[in-house]
Design a protein around this motif. Sequence first.
Motif, PDB file in Angstrom:
ATOM      1  N   LYS A  49      -7.641  -1.950  -2.218  1.00  0.00           N
ATOM      2  CA  LYS A  49      -7.062  -3.250  -1.862  1.00  0.00           C
ATOM      3  C   LYS A  49      -7.900  -4.392  -2.431  1.00  0.00           C
ATOM      4  O   LYS A  49      -7.364  -5.401  -2.912  1.00  0.00           O
ATOM      5  CB  LYS A  49      -6.946  -3.382  -0.336  1.00  0.00           C
TER       6      LYS A  49
ATOM      7  N   ILE B  39      -7.241  -4.595  -6.193  1.00  0.00           N
ATOM      8  CA  ILE B  39      -5.914  -5.171  -6.446  1.00  0.00           C
ATOM      9  C   ILE B  39      -5.937  -6.683  -6.233  1.00  0.00           C
ATOM     10  O   ILE B  39      -5.467  -7.455  -7.074  1.00  0.00           O
ATOM     11  CB  ILE B  39      -4.860  -4.513  -5.537  1.00  0.00           C
TER      12      ILE B  39
ATOM     13  N   LEU C  28       0.005  -5.864 -12.857  1.00  0.00           N
ATOM     14  CA  LEU C  28      -0.896  -4.747 -12.561  1.00  0.00           C
ATOM     15  C   LEU C  28      -0.095  -3.457 -12.437  1.00  0.00           C
ATOM     16  O   LEU C  28       0.929  -3.402 -11.760  1.00  0.00           O
ATOM     17  CB  LEU C  28      -1.644  -5.008 -11.253  1.00  0.00           C
TER      18      LEU C  28
ATOM     19  N   ILE D 101      -0.389   0.506 -11.260  1.00  0.00           N
ATOM     20  CA  ILE D 101      -1.147   1.551 -10.568  1.00  0.00           C
ATOM     21  C   ILE D 101      -0.638   2.884 -11.074  1.00  0.00           C
ATOM     22  O   ILE D 101       0.519   3.256 -10.839  1.00  0.00           O
ATOM     23  CB  ILE D 101      -0.972   1.474  -9.036  1.00  0.00           C
TER      24      ILE D 101
ATOM     25  N   CYS E  78       1.312  -1.457  -2.860  1.00  0.00           N
ATOM     26  CA  CYS E  78       1.883  -2.031  -4.085  1.00  0.00           C
ATOM     27  C   CYS E  78       3.126  -2.877  -3.806  1.00  0.00           C
ATOM     28  O   CYS E  78       4.129  -2.802  -4.530  1.00  0.00           O
ATOM     29  CB  CYS E  78       2.217  -0.917  -5.069  1.00  0.00           C
TER      30      CYS E  78
ATOM     31  N   ILE F  15       3.088  -5.940  -9.212  1.00  0.00           N
ATOM     32  CA  ILE F  15       2.551  -4.579  -9.308  1.00  0.00           C
ATOM     33  C   ILE F  15       3.670  -3.597  -9.631  1.00  0.00           C
ATOM     34  O   ILE F  15       4.749  -3.640  -9.038  1.00  0.00           O
ATOM     35  CB  ILE F  15       1.874  -4.139  -7.992  1.00  0.00           C
TER      36      ILE F  15
ATOM     37  N   TYR G 117       4.159   0.467  -9.634  1.00  0.00           N
ATOM     38  CA  TYR G 117       3.556   1.733  -9.203  1.00  0.00           C
ATOM     39  C   TYR G 117       4.144   2.873 -10.033  1.00  0.00           C
ATOM     40  O   TYR G 117       5.363   3.005 -10.157  1.00  0.00           O
ATOM     41  CB  TYR G 117       3.827   1.951  -7.721  1.00  0.00           C
TER      42      TYR G 117
END
Length: 273
Positions: free
Chosen positions: A17, A20, A32, A34, A47, A52, A54
């Motif tokens: 966290k 991020i 971003l 992941i 996320c 973000i 994922y």
Amino acid sequence: MITASIVTYHNNKEELKKAIYSFLNTDLEVKLYISDNSSNKDIKQLCSDSRIEYIYNNINLGFGKAHNIVIEKAMKEGSKYHLILNPDIYFNNGVIENLTKYMENNKDVGLVMPRVLYPNGDIQRLCKLLPTPMNLIGRKFIPIKSLLEKLDYKYEMQFTDYNTEMEVPYLSGCFMFIRTSIFKEVGCFDDNIFMYLEDTDLSRRINEKYKTMYYPKVTVYHKFEKGSFKNKKLLIYHIKSAIYYFNKWGWFFDKKRKEINKEILNKNNYKKI
């Protein structure tokens, strides 16, 4: 746009966290990714931010291969700079802005790494020469402390003050701020390296065409643990990666390595201890 990738494998959620938040805490246009190597989707709950994406890999692909999935996406989506970010890194607002400005002002730089500190404020010696077999394999089996210290003094560039901007041929994969366009020239991480030395290999390929720089005016924090020194499985990964790396670049007769390291040592006034 500035993109970043974090590869996860059952990571500590509180640490993740922080990583991020550190990256997303900016007014710049960022995205971003992941890339999750875990055996479940527990991390997905972190996320929720629209910036973000994922990616669940459903298998442990290793560090480099999981990052490569993202790098390919980032190039297609028009990313200008891409950050390879470890899940145990955190930093204050302004880091991404300052590194972006640095790259804008230094077009000959392909990769930059900031000053990296332990959470207690101690410096992490992550500026390194191109490794020899003794640096990566031999040192793990040398019981003589004085000889190990002598090897690391040179290899980790401890003879520098770590307060000065300098070109470094091998920068750590924990935080690599890269000009995205150069991936088309030098390639991404080597998929044949599961874990360890993938950053060495990529740094070296980038350094053949661009400067790879250490920039200490920007600071990040890294909760770093030498896993291969504590875990037998990780040690095996490390040794396998080292063997692959030296098979690729050369073991004891690597003329280019010798030339590059000599140039770096001379630039930084290295003196033997």
